[in-house]
Enzyme design. Structure first.
Site, PDB file in Angstrom:
ATOM      1  N   CYS A   1       8.165  -4.608  66.328  1.00  0.00           N
ATOM      2  CA  CYS A   1       6.878  -4.015  65.943  1.00  0.00           C
ATOM      3  C   CYS A   1       6.790  -3.883  64.418  1.00  0.00           C
ATOM      4  CB  CYS A   1       6.661  -2.702  66.685  1.00  0.00           C
ATOM      5  SG  CYS A   1       4.905  -2.343  66.882  1.00  0.00           S
TER       6      CYS A   1
ATOM      7  N   HIS B   1       7.342  -4.294  72.251  1.00  0.00           N
ATOM      8  CA  HIS B   1       8.560  -3.480  72.366  1.00  0.00           C
ATOM      9  C   HIS B   1       9.395  -3.931  73.570  1.00  0.00           C
ATOM     10  CE1 HIS B   1       7.508  -0.280  69.431  1.00  0.00           C
ATOM     11  NE2 HIS B   1       6.295  -0.735  69.675  1.00  0.00           N
TER      12      HIS B   1
ATOM     13  N   GLU C   1      12.362  -3.320  74.214  1.00  0.00           N
ATOM     14  CA  GLU C   1      13.306  -2.265  74.634  1.00  0.00           C
ATOM     15  C   GLU C   1      12.748  -1.427  75.782  1.00  0.00           C
ATOM     16  OE1 GLU C   1      11.451  -2.224  71.965  1.00  0.00           O
ATOM     17  OE2 GLU C   1      10.938  -0.209  71.253  1.00  0.00           O
TER      18      GLU C   1
HETATM   19  N1  GLN Z   1       2.760   1.051  62.380  1.00  0.00           N
HETATM   20  C1  GLN Z   1       2.669  -0.254  62.941  1.00  0.00           C
HETATM   21  C2  GLN Z   1       1.368  -0.486  63.675  1.00  0.00           C
HETATM   22  O1  GLN Z   1       0.696   0.448  64.042  1.00  0.00           O
HETATM   23  C3  GLN Z   1       3.843  -0.537  63.860  1.00  0.00           C
HETATM   24  C4  GLN Z   1       3.856   0.322  65.074  1.00  0.00           C
HETATM   25  C5  GLN Z   1       5.197   0.345  65.761  1.00  0.00           C
HETATM   26  O2  GLN Z   1       6.227  -0.018  65.176  1.00  0.00           O
HETATM   27  N2  GLN Z   1       5.226   0.810  66.997  1.00  0.00           N
HETATM   28  O3  GLN Z   1       0.984  -1.608  63.894  1.00  0.00           O
END
Ligand code: GLN
Length: 549
Positions: free
Chosen positions: A382, A508, A510
């Site tokens: 992310c 994600h 994970e």
């Molecule tokens: N802050 C980033 C976004 O909103 C990444 C979010 C995250 O790592 N879950 O896109």
């Protein structure tokens, strides 16, 4: 008709109610029952999505896009099932529903009260998953500690259900602490007696008492707890500290926690539990053949719960590769160009963690650069993927001021940009791009090798995305978009094919790693780290040989 087990906690928080609930569920599942677990949290937030990780640890996201308590992660990892919005309920959500109904005039002029209106809504939700006829047993974990003002309506709802449902449809398991006083060399039962007394005063009587303890419980102690807490001696369960949470189901099996619960639920015929795969996993976990060190670069590293699912995914992937994964926490705020080599020395792989906001981002970018230039296996999740994109833009494409508009709203080179549909959003709660989305993978890419598939689905939680206006420039210079959303073209995976293992994902992975089905990205990342470690070892011994010659 489903049966219900409620798990309450006494004496103190952090006793591991989630792990006990998940372990009990695992045993019942291993005996052939269809089981699910839900968590009822006493706080007023409608969900934990708006909570800082320092407050509440990781926010776990389900397939259907619910932002939930991290215990749901344990439930999924233990049971290998999906949970959903229905599996996590907070006081805030209960009140929101009741107040909305009141505004709609549904209470026909009545005074709306905690009892019965709030407790009715709690009960409705406690029975909801059971009413779907998909489960034989529904386990409900009540957050907080008995005696807290906040959890009273939940306990009252359990009391009413214990009274309303047939006797053998409900069991209550109370988890408590038996402290060991070193000076007196004694285990103490008094806090447990008090907490059971407090629970009984609210009208709920536990059927089973699970005792967290550092020392084994003698028969005498068990008898004392049984006598004062009004349960059968066999229903006093010892829960010793375990070397890994994945051992707890086996400890609970030995203590017959599942059998005692089934007996209370009137279930007398059940098969032996099938825990073969679980035991194979545990063996691999406990007896690794080698070790790799992975740097976890984040800004919440002081707090292990902030990256819970990532740490658990490493455990699953380590067992698959028969290596011990030693996670080295590196605080991104303290990484600079001058110290990066020293900070990352000895690592076999680098994971740049998800996150929000400006703090620590420059350190993350510096760490990515080091990994890219030194062939160190890299995995970005992310925000970690977004950092890899910014690093590549700055140092390979020469766009020195490249950034994400999250950190630098006026950057002239917004390689990471807010998603179009996010721009009109004003309310913060539950409004990110959340939950499961499909991703199409490019044939012949590293991503395809990892997944062995070109169609995947993964879970998301973000507001920003790769800016496709720069895609050509990136691809011409060696960073490829190897996975995209088939409906919107949103870039889901970026990789550098000239590097042995360099991959960043917008989603994600994970969140979908379980004991029985570890996330492929983690498994292959650890395999790459293992290879890196072996090559490094070979190089060193070659060098040593040269020196001795
Ligand atoms: N802050 C980033 C976004 O909103 C990444 C979010 C995250 O790592 N879950 O896109």
């Amino acid at each position: 008709m489903a049966k219900y087990i409620f798990v309450t906690g006494g004496v103190t928080s952090s006793l591991g109610k989630g792990i006990i609930a998940a372990s009990l569920a695992k045993l019942l599942q291993a005996r052939g029952f269809k089981v699910t677990i839900q968590k009822f949290d006493p706080y007023i937030n409608v969900d934990p999505g708006t909570l800082n990780p320092y407050e509440h640890g990781e926010c776990y996201v389900t397939e259907d896009g619910a932002e939930t308590d991290l215990d749901l992660g344990h439930y999924e990892r233990f049971l290998n099932i999906f949970t959903s919005q229905a599996n996590n309920v907070t006081t805030g959500r209960i009140y929101q529903t009741v107040i909305n109904k009141e505004r709609a005039g549904d209470f026909l002029g009545k005074t709306v009260q905690v009892v019965p209106h709030i407790t009715d809504e709690i009960k409705r939700r406690m029975l909801l998953l059971g009413a779907e006829k998909k489960f034989d047993i529904v386990i409900t974990e009540i957050g907080g500690t008995v005696g807290d003002i906040e959890s009273l309506p939940f306990i009252e709802a359990v009391r009413q259900l214990q009274w309303e449902l047939p006797d053998d449809d409900v069991a209550v398991v109370h988890l408590t602490l038996i402290p060991y006083l070193k000076a007196a060399k004694e285990l103490k039962t008094k806090p447990t007696q008090h907490s059971v007394k407090m629970l009984s005063e609210t009208g709920v009587h536990p059927d089973v008492i699970v005792c967290r303890t550092e020392e084994p419980l003698s028969n005498e102690i068990r008898r004392k707890i049984a006598l004062f807490c009004n349960v059968k001696q066999e229903a006093v369960i010892e829960a010793m500290d375990a070397s890994t949470i994945y051992e707890v189901p086996l400890l609970m099996l030995r203590e017959k926690l599942d059998v005692i619960c089934m007996r209370k639920l009137g279930i007398s015929i059940f098969p032996e539990p099938d825990l073969e795969n679980w035991k194979v996993f545990l063996d691999k976990l406990k007896y690794p053949k080698s070790k790799v060190s992975i740097g976890l670069i984040g800004k919440y590293i002081e707090l292990q719960d902030a990256y819970k699912s990532i740490l658990e995914s490493f455990i699953h992937a380590g067992a698959m590769n028969e290596v011990k994964v030693s996670v080295v926490n590196v605080h991104s705020e303290f990484i600079t160009e001058d110290n990066v080599a020293e900070k990352l020395a000895g690592l076999d792989g680098l994971l740049v963690a998800p996150g929000f906001g400006h703090r620590g981002t420059e350190g993350k970018i510096t760490a990515v650069k080091y990994a890219r230039e030194n062939d160190l296996p890299f995995f970005g999740i992310c925000l970690g993927m977004q950092m890899a994109v910014i690093e590549f833009a700055r140092n390979v494409l020469g766009l020195k001021d490249a950034h994400s508009t999250e950190m630098e709203p006026n950057t002239p080179n917004a390689v990471i940009n807010m998603m179009e549909e996010q721009k009109k959003i004003k309310m913060m709660g539950g409004t990110m791009r959340l939950g499961s989305y499909p991703c199409e993978i490019v044939q012949g890419s590293l991503a395809e090798k990892i997944y062995g598939n070109t169609h995947i689905t993964e879970r998301h939680r973000h507001r920003y995305e790769f800016n496709n206006q720069y895609l050509e420039q990136f691809e011409e210079n060696g960073m490829k978009a190897s996975g995209t959303n088939p409906d919107t073209g949103l870039v889901e995976i970026m990789e550098v094919p000239s590097h042995p293992f360099f991959i960043g994902v917008q989603y994600h992975p994970e969140l979908k790693s379980t004991v029985e089905s570890p996330a492929p990205l983690f498994v292959k990342f650890i395999a790459a780290a293992k290879k890196y470690n072996e090559t490094k070892g070979n190089l060193i011994s070659a060098l040593l040989k040269k020196e001795t010659v």
